[in-house]
Scaffold this motif. Sequence first.
Motif, PDB file in Angstrom:
ATOM      1  N   ARG A 165     -28.782 -15.029   2.037  1.00 51.00           N
ATOM      2  CA  ARG A 165     -29.423 -13.959   1.276  1.00 51.00           C
ATOM      3  C   ARG A 165     -28.390 -12.854   1.063  1.00 51.00           C
ATOM      4  O   ARG A 165     -27.656 -12.508   1.985  1.00 51.00           O
ATOM      5  CB  ARG A 165     -30.636 -13.398   2.036  1.00 51.00           C
ATOM      6  CG  ARG A 165     -31.790 -14.375   2.157  1.00 51.00           C
ATOM      7  CD  ARG A 165     -33.042 -13.655   2.641  1.00 51.00           C
ATOM      8  NE  ARG A 165     -32.875 -13.176   3.999  1.00 51.00           N
ATOM      9  CZ  ARG A 165     -33.406 -13.789   5.069  1.00 51.00           C
ATOM     10  NH1 ARG A 165     -34.127 -14.883   4.911  1.00 51.00           N
ATOM     11  NH2 ARG A 165     -33.220 -13.304   6.263  1.00 51.00           N
ATOM     12  N   VAL A 166     -28.326 -12.305  -0.154  1.00 50.90           N
ATOM     13  CA  VAL A 166     -27.313 -11.307  -0.499  1.00 50.90           C
ATOM     14  C   VAL A 166     -27.972  -9.946  -0.629  1.00 50.90           C
ATOM     15  O   VAL A 166     -28.937  -9.782  -1.390  1.00 50.90           O
ATOM     16  CB  VAL A 166     -26.591 -11.672  -1.811  1.00 50.90           C
ATOM     17  CG1 VAL A 166     -25.467 -10.676  -2.094  1.00 50.90           C
ATOM     18  CG2 VAL A 166     -26.041 -13.089  -1.740  1.00 50.90           C
ATOM     19  N   GLY A 167     -27.460  -8.983   0.118  1.00 48.36           N
ATOM     20  CA  GLY A 167     -27.929  -7.607   0.015  1.00 48.36           C
ATOM     21  C   GLY A 167     -27.007  -6.804  -0.877  1.00 48.36           C
ATOM     22  O   GLY A 167     -25.815  -6.659  -0.584  1.00 48.36           O
ATOM     23  N   VAL A 168     -27.538  -6.305  -1.996  1.00 51.21           N
ATOM     24  CA  VAL A 168     -26.729  -5.583  -2.986  1.00 51.21           C
ATOM     25  C   VAL A 168     -27.185  -4.124  -3.024  1.00 51.21           C
ATOM     26  O   VAL A 168     -28.378  -3.853  -3.196  1.00 51.21           O
ATOM     27  CB  VAL A 168     -26.866  -6.216  -4.387  1.00 51.21           C
ATOM     28  CG1 VAL A 168     -25.996  -5.483  -5.392  1.00 51.21           C
ATOM     29  CG2 VAL A 168     -26.512  -7.692  -4.339  1.00 51.21           C
ATOM     30  N   PRO A 169     -26.279  -3.151  -2.880  1.00 46.70           N
ATOM     31  CA  PRO A 169     -26.663  -1.740  -2.952  1.00 46.70           C
ATOM     32  C   PRO A 169     -27.237  -1.383  -4.323  1.00 46.70           C
ATOM     33  O   PRO A 169     -26.890  -1.985  -5.346  1.00 46.70           O
ATOM     34  CB  PRO A 169     -25.351  -0.996  -2.689  1.00 46.70           C
ATOM     35  CG  PRO A 169     -24.454  -1.994  -2.028  1.00 46.70           C
ATOM     36  CD  PRO A 169     -24.849  -3.327  -2.567  1.00 46.70           C
ATOM     37  N   ALA A 170     -28.105  -0.391  -4.333  1.00 47.92           N
ATOM     38  CA  ALA A 170     -28.722   0.044  -5.589  1.00 47.92           C
ATOM     39  C   ALA A 170     -27.692   0.580  -6.572  1.00 47.92           C
ATOM     40  O   ALA A 170     -27.905   0.536  -7.790  1.00 47.92           O
ATOM     41  CB  ALA A 170     -29.781   1.105  -5.298  1.00 47.92           C
ATOM     42  N   SER A 171     -26.558   1.080  -6.060  1.00 49.78           N
ATOM     43  CA  SER A 171     -25.525   1.637  -6.945  1.00 49.78           C
ATOM     44  C   SER A 171     -24.889   0.580  -7.849  1.00 49.78           C
ATOM     45  O   SER A 171     -24.270   0.920  -8.854  1.00 49.78           O
ATOM     46  CB  SER A 171     -24.436   2.318  -6.110  1.00 49.78           C
ATOM     47  OG  SER A 171     -23.815   1.386  -5.234  1.00 49.78           O
ATOM     48  N   LEU A 172     -25.050  -0.696  -7.512  1.00 46.45           N
ATOM     49  CA  LEU A 172     -24.448  -1.764  -8.317  1.00 46.45           C
ATOM     50  C   LEU A 172     -25.429  -2.386  -9.299  1.00 46.45           C
ATOM     51  O   LEU A 172     -25.069  -3.330 -10.014  1.00 46.45           O
ATOM     52  CB  LEU A 172     -23.889  -2.859  -7.404  1.00 46.45           C
ATOM     53  CG  LEU A 172     -22.729  -2.453  -6.490  1.00 46.45           C
ATOM     54  CD1 LEU A 172     -22.230  -3.647  -5.708  1.00 46.45           C
ATOM     55  CD2 LEU A 172     -21.592  -1.820  -7.276  1.00 46.45           C
ATOM     56  N   GLU A 173     -26.634  -1.875  -9.359  1.00 44.61           N
ATOM     57  CA  GLU A 173     -27.630  -2.439 -10.266  1.00 44.61           C
ATOM     58  C   GLU A 173     -27.172  -2.284 -11.718  1.00 44.61           C
ATOM     59  O   GLU A 173     -26.816  -1.192 -12.165  1.00 44.61           O
ATOM     60  CB  GLU A 173     -28.980  -1.757 -10.067  1.00 44.61           C
ATOM     61  CG  GLU A 173     -30.101  -2.367 -10.882  1.00 44.61           C
ATOM     62  CD  GLU A 173     -31.446  -1.747 -10.581  1.00 44.61           C
ATOM     63  OE1 GLU A 173     -32.426  -2.100 -11.265  1.00 44.61           O
ATOM     64  OE2 GLU A 173     -31.513  -0.895  -9.671  1.00 44.61           O
ATOM     65  N   GLY A 174     -27.159  -3.385 -12.448  1.00 44.14           N
ATOM     66  CA  GLY A 174     -26.716  -3.373 -13.836  1.00 44.14           C
ATOM     67  C   GLY A 174     -25.214  -3.410 -14.002  1.00 44.14           C
ATOM     68  O   GLY A 174     -24.729  -3.537 -15.132  1.00 44.14           O
ATOM     69  N   ARG A 175     -24.482  -3.327 -12.904  1.00 49.41           N
ATOM     70  CA  ARG A 175     -23.016  -3.336 -12.980  1.00 49.41           C
ATOM     71  C   ARG A 175     -22.416  -4.624 -12.418  1.00 49.41           C
ATOM     72  O   ARG A 175     -21.325  -5.020 -12.810  1.00 49.41           O
ATOM     73  CB  ARG A 175     -22.439  -2.149 -12.219  1.00 49.41           C
ATOM     74  CG  ARG A 175     -23.005  -0.807 -12.671  1.00 49.41           C
ATOM     75  CD  ARG A 175     -22.590   0.309 -11.719  1.00 49.41           C
ATOM     76  NE  ARG A 175     -21.149   0.487 -11.688  1.00 49.41           N
ATOM     77  CZ  ARG A 175     -20.513   1.156 -10.719  1.00 49.41           C
ATOM     78  NH1 ARG A 175     -21.205   1.673  -9.710  1.00 49.41           N
ATOM     79  NH2 ARG A 175     -19.207   1.284 -10.764  1.00 49.41           N
ATOM     80  N   LEU A 176     -23.150  -5.237 -11.489  1.00 47.71           N
ATOM     81  CA  LEU A 176     -22.657  -6.453 -10.858  1.00 47.71           C
ATOM     82  C   LEU A 176     -23.766  -7.499 -10.861  1.00 47.71           C
ATOM     83  O   LEU A 176     -24.849  -7.259 -10.316  1.00 47.71           O
ATOM     84  CB  LEU A 176     -22.203  -6.181  -9.414  1.00 47.71           C
ATOM     85  CG  LEU A 176     -21.705  -7.404  -8.631  1.00 47.71           C
ATOM     86  CD1 LEU A 176     -20.408  -7.926  -9.232  1.00 47.71           C
ATOM     87  CD2 LEU A 176     -21.510  -7.048  -7.154  1.00 47.71           C
ATOM     88  N   ARG A 209     -20.096 -11.392 -10.975  1.00 45.36           N
ATOM     89  CA  ARG A 209     -19.534 -11.030 -12.277  1.00 45.36           C
ATOM     90  C   ARG A 209     -19.806  -9.551 -12.517  1.00 45.36           C
ATOM     91  O   ARG A 209     -20.966  -9.111 -12.573  1.00 45.36           O
ATOM     92  CB  ARG A 209     -20.153 -11.865 -13.398  1.00 45.36           C
ATOM     93  CG  ARG A 209     -19.529 -11.611 -14.770  1.00 45.36           C
ATOM     94  CD  ARG A 209     -20.246 -12.402 -15.857  1.00 45.36           C
ATOM     95  NE  ARG A 209     -19.647 -12.177 -17.170  1.00 45.36           N
ATOM     96  CZ  ARG A 209     -18.707 -12.938 -17.694  1.00 45.36           C
ATOM     97  NH1 ARG A 209     -18.248 -13.984 -17.020  1.00 45.36           N
ATOM     98  NH2 ARG A 209     -18.215 -12.683 -18.900  1.00 45.36           N
ATOM     99  N   ALA A 210     -18.732  -8.762 -12.637  1.00 46.26           N
ATOM    100  CA  ALA A 210     -18.840  -7.326 -12.875  1.00 46.26           C
ATOM    101  C   ALA A 210     -18.787  -7.050 -14.375  1.00 46.26           C
ATOM    102  O   ALA A 210     -17.979  -7.645 -15.101  1.00 46.26           O
ATOM    103  CB  ALA A 210     -17.714  -6.585 -12.160  1.00 46.26           C
ATOM    104  N   SER A 211     -19.631  -6.142 -14.850  1.00 45.62           N
ATOM    105  CA  SER A 211     -19.653  -5.782 -16.265  1.00 45.62           C
ATOM    106  C   SER A 211     -18.875  -4.500 -16.546  1.00 45.62           C
ATOM    107  O   SER A 211     -18.682  -4.133 -17.703  1.00 45.62           O
ATOM    108  CB  SER A 211     -21.101  -5.608 -16.736  1.00 45.62           C
ATOM    109  OG  SER A 211     -21.755  -4.612 -15.964  1.00 45.62           O
ATOM    110  N   GLU A 212     -18.424  -3.830 -15.499  1.00 46.07           N
ATOM    111  CA  GLU A 212     -17.634  -2.601 -15.650  1.00 46.07           C
ATOM    112  C   GLU A 212     -16.855  -2.387 -14.361  1.00 46.07           C
ATOM    113  O   GLU A 212     -17.127  -3.042 -13.344  1.00 46.07           O
ATOM    114  CB  GLU A 212     -18.539  -1.397 -15.919  1.00 46.07           C
ATOM    115  CG  GLU A 212     -19.536  -1.118 -14.813  1.00 46.07           C
ATOM    116  CD  GLU A 212     -20.434   0.047 -15.143  1.00 46.07           C
ATOM    117  OE1 GLU A 212     -20.269   1.110 -14.496  1.00 46.07           O
ATOM    118  OE2 GLU A 212     -21.279  -0.096 -16.051  1.00 46.07           O
ATOM    119  N   PRO A 213     -15.847  -1.496 -14.374  1.00 48.23           N
ATOM    120  CA  PRO A 213     -15.095  -1.249 -13.136  1.00 48.23           C
ATOM    121  C   PRO A 213     -16.027  -0.767 -12.018  1.00 48.23           C
ATOM    122  O   PRO A 213     -16.955   0.010 -12.239  1.00 48.23           O
ATOM    123  CB  PRO A 213     -14.096  -0.169 -13.539  1.00 48.23           C
ATOM    124  CG  PRO A 213     -13.907  -0.366 -15.013  1.00 48.23           C
ATOM    125  CD  PRO A 213     -15.253  -0.795 -15.534  1.00 48.23           C
TER     126      PRO A 213
END
Length: 303
Positions: free
Chosen positions: A53-64, A76-80
């Motif tokens: 299970r992958v825990g992703v911070p809210a700050s990366l929503e829409g960016r990663l 896959r990153a959509s921006e730096p």
Amino acid sequence: MRHVRFSISLLLSAAYLTAPAQALEILRWERLPLAVPLHVDQERVVFIDRNIRVGVPASLEGRLRVQSAGGAIYLRASEPIEPTRLQLQDADTGALILLDVAADAAGVGQPALEPVRIVEADAATARYGGDAKSAGTVEDAVEEPGSSPRTPRETPIPVVLTRFAAQNLYAPLRTVEPLSGITRVNLPRHLALETLLPTVPVRARALSAWRLDGFWVTAVQLSNASQRTFSLDPRDLVGDFVTATFQHGTLGPAGQPDDTSVVYLVTKGHGLAQSLLPAIGRIDAAANLPKLGIRQDGASHEK
């Protein structure tokens, strides 16, 4: 013509042997965060061969974009992206692996980053709950029929299970220590616990259970049903238990912040349901009493 065919075959074989193979970066997990750089708009695959299970911070929503399937994670990153930490949790053992990902734009002509494979360290140090290395360690493990003998553990299994259950309920996720071989157990629905503490005014509810090497641990929530404070004593428990451990020593009055605690019950060879005394309802108790009749002289007699 035969000679030409042979020459073409040699050329094709040479081209195949000299073609560059897909490189694979190996990262060894030694409980230190692993750096995984990314290029914007380029997908990078991380192989881990676990149910993750992958825990992703809210700050990366829409960016990663993060996808997981069959022991592989696709990033896959959509921006730096500035260096940010991801948590990978083994769904079976609860073990954590930490990744520090960062993304920047790929340079002109810069090749794509190779896939990553995460492996365990070559020499894992002895840790709490692990297999014992010394021949003198003795463990009271339960061997199931037809199974091969298990390697003794450096710590008694009831202690290991109790600690693991307490960590899962009370400790932060990142501090839960991995435990090899443990599995989560499904609890019976509406498990009756009225006979667990019959002399204590508490409401009991089973929360979770785990199994390891023939032992079960069940976490049971205890809530005070009275307005008085009282101590929790293992001698008040009724049932067939190997060990019983209370998270707190006392329960406060109902409605107060300290009116709830947890008891960890370790059983051997079976789960909690088989270790409890059967509950006897009012109808059952009445059915077991002798039936009395009244004689004509007014005296009672047993039928």
